[in-house]
Design a protein around this motif. Structure first.
Motif, mmCIF file in Angstrom:
data_model
loop_
_atom_site.group_PDB
_atom_site.id
_atom_site.type_symbol
_atom_site.label_atom_id
_atom_site.label_comp_id
_atom_site.label_asym_id
_atom_site.label_seq_id
_atom_site.Cartn_x
_atom_site.Cartn_y
_atom_site.Cartn_z
ATOM 1 N N ARG A 127 0.817 -1.229 0.000
ATOM 2 C CA ARG A 127 0.000 0.000 0.000
ATOM 3 C C ARG A 127 0.845 1.271 0.000
ATOM 4 O O ARG A 127 0.340 2.354 -0.215
ATOM 5 C CB ARG A 127 -0.969 -0.009 1.171
ATOM 6 N N HIS A 128 2.156 1.126 0.255
ATOM 7 C CA HIS A 128 3.045 2.293 0.285
ATOM 8 C C HIS A 128 4.008 2.345 -0.899
ATOM 9 O O HIS A 128 4.798 3.268 -1.003
ATOM 10 C CB HIS A 128 3.864 2.302 1.576
ATOM 11 N N GLN A 129 3.966 1.365 -1.791
ATOM 12 C CA GLN A 129 4.983 1.272 -2.836
ATOM 13 C C GLN A 129 4.964 2.417 -3.839
ATOM 14 O O GLN A 129 5.998 2.735 -4.419
ATOM 15 C CB GLN A 129 4.885 -0.072 -3.544
ATOM 16 N N ALA A 130 3.850 3.047 -4.040
ATOM 17 C CA ALA A 130 3.798 4.134 -5.020
ATOM 18 C C ALA A 130 4.170 5.490 -4.423
ATOM 19 O O ALA A 130 4.361 6.461 -5.149
ATOM 20 C CB ALA A 130 2.394 4.218 -5.627
ATOM 21 N N ILE A 131 4.295 5.553 -3.116
ATOM 22 C CA ILE A 131 4.531 6.844 -2.453
ATOM 23 C C ILE A 131 5.979 7.288 -2.651
ATOM 24 O O ILE A 131 6.914 6.561 -2.353
ATOM 25 C CB ILE A 131 4.214 6.767 -0.948
ATOM 26 N N ALA A 132 6.122 8.511 -3.139
ATOM 27 C CA ALA A 132 7.433 9.138 -3.282
ATOM 28 C C ALA A 132 7.283 10.593 -2.845
ATOM 29 O O ALA A 132 6.310 11.252 -3.209
ATOM 30 C CB ALA A 132 7.919 9.069 -4.725
ATOM 31 N N SER A 133 8.236 11.076 -2.067
ATOM 32 C CA SER A 133 8.174 12.457 -1.585
ATOM 33 C C SER A 133 8.010 13.445 -2.733
ATOM 34 O O SER A 133 7.255 14.415 -2.636
ATOM 35 C CB SER A 133 9.429 12.810 -0.785
ATOM 36 N N LYS A 134 8.719 13.189 -3.818
ATOM 37 C CA LYS A 134 8.648 14.082 -4.980
ATOM 38 C C LYS A 134 7.212 14.177 -5.498
ATOM 39 O O LYS A 134 6.721 15.275 -5.798
ATOM 40 C CB LYS A 134 9.574 13.555 -6.083
ATOM 41 N N LYS A 137 4.904 16.082 -2.991
ATOM 42 C CA LYS A 137 5.068 17.538 -3.111
ATOM 43 C C LYS A 137 4.355 18.069 -4.348
ATOM 44 O O LYS A 137 3.714 19.124 -4.295
ATOM 45 C CB LYS A 137 6.546 17.917 -3.157
ATOM 46 N N GLU A 138 4.455 17.344 -5.443
ATOM 47 C CA GLU A 138 3.806 17.799 -6.679
ATOM 48 C C GLU A 138 2.286 17.801 -6.537
ATOM 49 O O GLU A 138 1.622 18.751 -6.938
ATOM 50 C CB GLU A 138 4.215 16.913 -7.852
ATOM 51 N N ILE A 139 1.736 16.750 -5.960
ATOM 52 C CA ILE A 139 0.286 16.685 -5.747
ATOM 53 C C ILE A 139 -0.155 17.827 -4.841
ATOM 54 O O ILE A 139 -1.146 18.514 -5.119
ATOM 55 C CB ILE A 139 -0.116 15.311 -5.159
ATOM 56 N N PHE A 149 -1.011 9.659 1.931
ATOM 57 C CA PHE A 149 0.414 9.393 1.754
ATOM 58 C C PHE A 149 1.292 9.875 2.910
ATOM 59 O O PHE A 149 2.446 9.479 3.004
ATOM 60 C CB PHE A 149 0.918 10.031 0.462
ATOM 61 N N VAL A 150 0.739 10.769 3.740
ATOM 62 C CA VAL A 150 1.503 11.354 4.848
ATOM 63 C C VAL A 150 0.631 11.394 6.097
ATOM 64 O O VAL A 150 -0.595 11.240 6.010
ATOM 65 C CB VAL A 150 2.000 12.785 4.516
ATOM 66 N N THR A 151 1.263 11.618 7.227
ATOM 67 C CA THR A 151 0.511 11.742 8.477
ATOM 68 C C THR A 151 -0.204 13.096 8.512
ATOM 69 O O THR A 151 0.158 14.010 7.753
ATOM 70 C CB THR A 151 1.444 11.638 9.689
ATOM 71 N N PRO A 152 -1.177 13.254 9.400
ATOM 72 C CA PRO A 152 -1.868 14.547 9.510
ATOM 73 C C PRO A 152 -0.916 15.725 9.781
ATOM 74 O O PRO A 152 -1.093 16.804 9.213
ATOM 75 C CB PRO A 152 -2.848 14.334 10.677
ATOM 76 N N ALA A 153 0.091 15.515 10.617
ATOM 77 C CA ALA A 153 1.037 16.598 10.923
ATOM 78 C C ALA A 153 1.816 17.020 9.677
ATOM 79 O O ALA A 153 2.025 18.212 9.436
ATOM 80 C CB ALA A 153 1.986 16.176 12.027
ATOM 81 N N ALA A 157 1.814 20.534 7.560
ATOM 82 C CA ALA A 157 3.050 21.238 7.208
ATOM 83 C C ALA A 157 3.096 21.546 5.709
ATOM 84 O O ALA A 157 3.513 22.634 5.305
ATOM 85 C CB ALA A 157 4.273 20.414 7.620
ATOM 86 N N LEU A 158 2.634 20.609 4.899
ATOM 87 C CA LEU A 158 2.577 20.858 3.448
ATOM 88 C C LEU A 158 1.609 21.981 3.121
ATOM 89 O O LEU A 158 1.922 22.860 2.303
ATOM 90 C CB LEU A 158 2.177 19.577 2.713
ATOM 91 N N HIS A 159 0.444 21.977 3.764
ATOM 92 C CA HIS A 159 -0.541 23.046 3.521
ATOM 93 C C HIS A 159 0.019 24.407 3.939
ATOM 94 O O HIS A 159 -0.179 25.391 3.225
ATOM 95 C CB HIS A 159 -1.849 22.759 4.270
ATOM 96 N N GLN A 160 0.720 24.451 5.062
ATOM 97 C CA GLN A 160 1.327 25.705 5.504
ATOM 98 C C GLN A 160 2.388 26.169 4.516
ATOM 99 O O GLN A 160 2.472 27.360 4.185
ATOM 100 C CB GLN A 160 1.942 25.540 6.893
ATOM 101 N N LYS A 161 3.190 25.233 4.030
ATOM 102 C CA LYS A 161 4.256 25.572 3.081
ATOM 103 C C LYS A 161 3.652 26.127 1.786
ATOM 104 O O LYS A 161 4.232 27.000 1.159
ATOM 105 C CB LYS A 161 5.088 24.326 2.813
ATOM 106 N N MET A 162 2.486 25.601 1.412
ATOM 107 C CA MET A 162 1.820 26.034 0.177
ATOM 108 C C MET A 162 0.992 27.299 0.394
ATOM 109 O O MET A 162 0.388 27.806 -0.543
ATOM 110 C CB MET A 162 0.901 24.935 -0.352
#
Length: 164
Positions: A127-134, A137-139, A149-153, A157-162
């Motif tokens: 269930r994690h094989q397709a996950i890539a940080s790159k 970030k693009e999504i 793909f990531v934890t709530p925290a 952090a991604l939403h804040q960065k965006m």
């Protein structure tokens, strides 16, 4: 004491990384999560942000696994980092066959520099094989939902960065 090193940029840390950390922690007494300072990759998160995210995500894993988990930022050669932290094992996660070719070359180079350090490959759970940080970030950059793909925290952090 068996010390392992799991290196990566962790930009950001994903559920795939956490899966590998959880399973690697069963194999060693101390697992050092080496957060690479790789200016060539142009990370989205600063080194300090990436270290804080990694530390926050594995805070509960120590109690669950009994393994000591340590974060260690590094900018030198991986094999030198392994020596710096006393690691006899480098842990690498594999998602697909395509990862293996690069990893195979890296193992050969590392063994040529120091054959006392073994490399262990752990396959990500299906269930994690397709996950890539790159890709995460693009999504996120394009407004997509990365909560699978990531934890709530990390999602926050991604939403804040965006700026959302």
């Amino acid at each position: 004491m068996r010390i392992g090193l799991y290196p990566g940029t962790f930009d950001p840390i994903t559920l795939g990384h956490i899966d590998i950390i959880r399973r690697a922690a069963r194999l060693v007494d101390r697992l050092v999560i080496g957060v690479a300072i790789n200016r060539d990759k142009g990370p989205m998160f600063t080194l300090e942000e990436r270290v804080a995210m990694v530390e926050a995500e594995f805070a509960t894993l120590t109690a669950l696994t009994g393994c000591e988990l340590v974060v260690h930022p590094f900018e030198n050669l991986l094999i030198d980092c392994a020596s710096d932290v006393g690691a006899s094992v480098i842990v690498r996660g594999l998602r697909a066959v395509a990862d293996f070719e690069y990893e195979y070359q890296m193992v050969g180079m590392n063994r040529a520099m120091d054959d006392s350090v073994e490399t262990v490959f752990l396959m990500a759970e299906a269930r994690h094989q397709a996950i890539a940080s790159k890709l995460v970030k693009e999504i996120a950059r394009l407004g997509g939902d990365v909560s699978k793909f990531v934890t709530p925290a990390v999602n926050d952090a991604l939403h804040q960065k965006m700026g959302r």
